[in-house]
Design a protein around this motif. Structure first.
Motif, PDB file in Angstrom:
ATOM      1  N   ALA A 336      36.634  43.928  14.801  1.00  0.00           N
ATOM      2  CA  ALA A 336      35.799  44.949  15.444  1.00  0.00           C
ATOM      3  C   ALA A 336      36.589  46.228  15.719  1.00  0.00           C
ATOM      4  N   SER A 337      37.919  46.205  15.454  1.00  0.00           N
ATOM      5  CA  SER A 337      38.790  47.378  15.635  1.00  0.00           C
ATOM      6  C   SER A 337      38.839  47.865  17.079  1.00  0.00           C
ATOM      7  N   VAL A 338      38.743  46.917  18.012  1.00  0.00           N
ATOM      8  CA  VAL A 338      38.852  47.209  19.433  1.00  0.00           C
ATOM      9  C   VAL A 338      40.145  46.587  19.947  1.00  0.00           C
ATOM     10  N   ILE A 339      40.883  47.353  20.758  1.00  0.00           N
ATOM     11  CA  ILE A 339      42.080  46.801  21.397  1.00  0.00           C
ATOM     12  C   ILE A 339      41.681  46.281  22.769  1.00  0.00           C
ATOM     13  N   TYR A 340      41.941  44.983  23.016  1.00  0.00           N
ATOM     14  CA  TYR A 340      41.588  44.350  24.283  1.00  0.00           C
ATOM     15  C   TYR A 340      42.821  44.276  25.181  1.00  0.00           C
ATOM     16  N   ASP A 341      42.683  44.783  26.403  1.00  0.00           N
ATOM     17  CA  ASP A 341      43.769  44.686  27.373  1.00  0.00           C
ATOM     18  C   ASP A 341      43.924  43.251  27.845  1.00  0.00           C
ATOM     19  N   LEU A 342      45.083  42.969  28.447  1.00  0.00           N
ATOM     20  CA  LEU A 342      45.307  41.640  29.001  1.00  0.00           C
ATOM     21  C   LEU A 342      44.378  41.402  30.190  1.00  0.00           C
ATOM     22  N   PRO A 343      43.812  40.209  30.287  1.00  0.00           N
ATOM     23  CA  PRO A 343      43.001  39.902  31.477  1.00  0.00           C
ATOM     24  C   PRO A 343      43.903  39.706  32.697  1.00  0.00           C
ATOM     25  N   SER A 344      43.355  39.942  33.885  1.00  0.00           N
ATOM     26  CA  SER A 344      44.120  39.806  35.130  1.00  0.00           C
ATOM     27  C   SER A 344      44.048  38.369  35.618  1.00  0.00           C
ATOM     28  N   VAL A 345      44.869  37.515  34.984  1.00  0.00           N
ATOM     29  CA  VAL A 345      44.894  36.102  35.360  1.00  0.00           C
ATOM     30  C   VAL A 345      46.346  35.639  35.444  1.00  0.00           C
ATOM     31  N   VAL A 346      46.554  34.525  36.151  1.00  0.00           N
ATOM     32  CA  VAL A 346      47.853  33.865  36.176  1.00  0.00           C
ATOM     33  C   VAL A 346      47.948  32.995  34.931  1.00  0.00           C
ATOM     34  N   ASP A 347      48.993  33.198  34.128  1.00  0.00           N
ATOM     35  CA  ASP A 347      49.133  32.441  32.874  1.00  0.00           C
ATOM     36  C   ASP A 347      49.496  30.991  33.148  1.00  0.00           C
ATOM     37  N   PRO A 348      49.072  30.080  32.269  1.00  0.00           N
ATOM     38  CA  PRO A 348      49.461  28.663  32.404  1.00  0.00           C
ATOM     39  C   PRO A 348      50.970  28.498  32.284  1.00  0.00           C
ATOM     40  N   GLU A 349      51.459  27.392  32.854  1.00  0.00           N
ATOM     41  CA  GLU A 349      52.889  27.072  32.748  1.00  0.00           C
ATOM     42  C   GLU A 349      53.174  26.301  31.460  1.00  0.00           C
ATOM     43  N   PRO A 350      54.306  26.556  30.823  1.00  0.00           N
ATOM     44  CA  PRO A 350      55.289  27.584  31.177  1.00  0.00           C
ATOM     45  C   PRO A 350      54.797  28.958  30.738  1.00  0.00           C
TER      46      PRO A 350
END
Length: 399
Positions: A336-350
């Motif tokens: 779709a040629s859209v750049i998606y920003d990172l979502p505001s979440v806590v990433d899984p470990e590790p």
């Protein structure tokens, strides 16, 4: 009559020698002329021969001076100058030559001395006893406790704080560890001191299990001088060098163009990083991972879905300093040629969140997002402060 005949005969007899001499004179003249001509010709011939001889001598001389078939003389090869040998840093200014353990170190603004070290299970028992909410070390990790003596050497009249955030630890895994998120045993190192003020206390770190060559790094939090770091042994004989093989690693063009991303699972080489995607989880399974990582993580916005990506990273820079990396180095895009920003979440470990010295390696999760069922999804790797763009790469996250 006879007299006249006799006189005539006598006269003739007298004339005969003269006539004979007269006939010889022309002959002699002719011979002389002929001899003169011959002599002149001989002289000319001799001169010609001398000229030819001279020319031949000159030709021989020229031939001797510059042989026609001999190669041109070559110049002597010039030796390539060797690069200057770097001046070794003073003791305590590098991981390869740290201060000896127990020595009082005159670091910028502070005197520091290692008093005691506790590792492994014993360290965990002390930390567990310090606070019931302290959690055990993560899988494959262990705690170490370092007791320090500190003294302020500031030359102003202000009070300055010092605590666990002013110290780091490293070892033979080439990782730069910050202090652990635990409550340390008493006395904790947490002081506010004027000049000549002294204190001592414990600082806790979580390091790779069994790691050796441990070194304490004095790195005052609000000191931004280039010469601020000091390195102190935590084990006798500890020292760490940059891996020699890093010099031979060269960046490649794999993944430079968005239209031709690096295939899933292939290793990408930039100026400073080695990147390999090892696992990708999409849709509902990714959402479960995100919600399990932190109860406050929210679902994606309507029309979007989470993608969990596990990334294997190695820092391949050759300067003797550390560099950090986390999920903020990544974004996502697709057909779709859209750049998606990172979502505001806590990433899984590790989670991918670490500070590495050259040769350091880690593997961790990041969470990106895309439109639901969007195809051609790829990661965009772009370090935050890389303004040159030399490290930017596109990597497919579709196996």
């Amino acid at each position: 009559m006879k007299f006249y005949y006799k006189l005539l005969i006598f006269t003739l007899l007298l004339l005969l020698p003269a006539l004979a001499c007269g006939s010889d004179s022309p002959s002699t003249s002719t011979s002389s002329s002929s001899t003169s001509i011959d002599t002149e010709q001989e002289t000319q011939i001799e001169d010609q021969e001398e000229v030819e001889a001279d020319e031949e001598t000159e030709q021989i001389s020229e031939s001797t001076d510059t042989p026609a078939n001999d190669p041109e003389p070559t110049s002597e090869p010039t030796a390539t100058p060797l690069p200057p040998t770097p001046t070794p840093l003073p003791i305590g200014h590098s991981r390869s030559n740290p201060y000896p353990i127990s020595e009082i170190v005159n670091a910028p603004n502070w005197d520091v001395q290692v008093l005691e070290i506790v590792k492994g299970e014993e360290a965990w028992q002390a930390i567990q006893s310090a606070n019931q909410f302290n959690e055990p070390p993560k899988e494959g990790m262990e705690y170490i406790l370092v007791k320090l003596y500190v003294k302020s050497t500031y030359t102003d009249d202000e009070a300055h704080t010092i605590g666990s955030s002013d110290f780091r630890v490293t070892g033979d895994q080439y990782i730069r560890y910050s202090s652990a998120s635990v409550v340390e045993p008493e006395p904790q190192l947490d002081a506010e001191l004027f000049t000549d003020g002294e204190s001592e206390g414990w600082v806790a770190f979580e390091v790779t299990g069994g790691e050796t060559n441990l070194i304490l790094i004095v790195d005052e939090l609000f000191n931004f001088d280039e010469d601020r770091l000091r390195f102190i042994e935590l084990e006798e004989g500890s020292h760490i060098n940059i891996p020699e093989n890093l010099v031979s690693i060269q960046p490649t063009d794999l993944g430079v163009e968005r239209s031709s991303p690096a295939p899933f699972g292939e290793t990408v080489l930039t100026e400073e990083w080695e990147i390999t995607i090892t696992e990708v989880i999409k849709g509902d399974d990714a959402l479960v991972m995100v919600q399990d990582a932190n109860q406050f993580n929210e679902p994606p916005e309507e029309g979007l879905e989470y993608i969990a990506v596990k990334v294997l990273i190695r820092y391949i820079g050759t300067d003797d300093e550390s560099d950090s990396i986390d999920g903020s180095f990544f974004k996502s895009t697709g057909d779709a040629s859209v750049i998606y920003d990172l979502p505001s979440v806590v990433d899984p470990e590790p989670a991918l969140n670490i500070d590495l010295f050259p040769g350091g390696e880690t593997e961790g999760w990041i969470i990106v997002q895309s439109a639901i069922d969007e195809t051609g999804m790829k990661l965009i790797f772009e370090p935050i402060f890389d303004f040159s763009g030399d490290n930017k790469r596109f990597i497919s996250i579709e196996p």
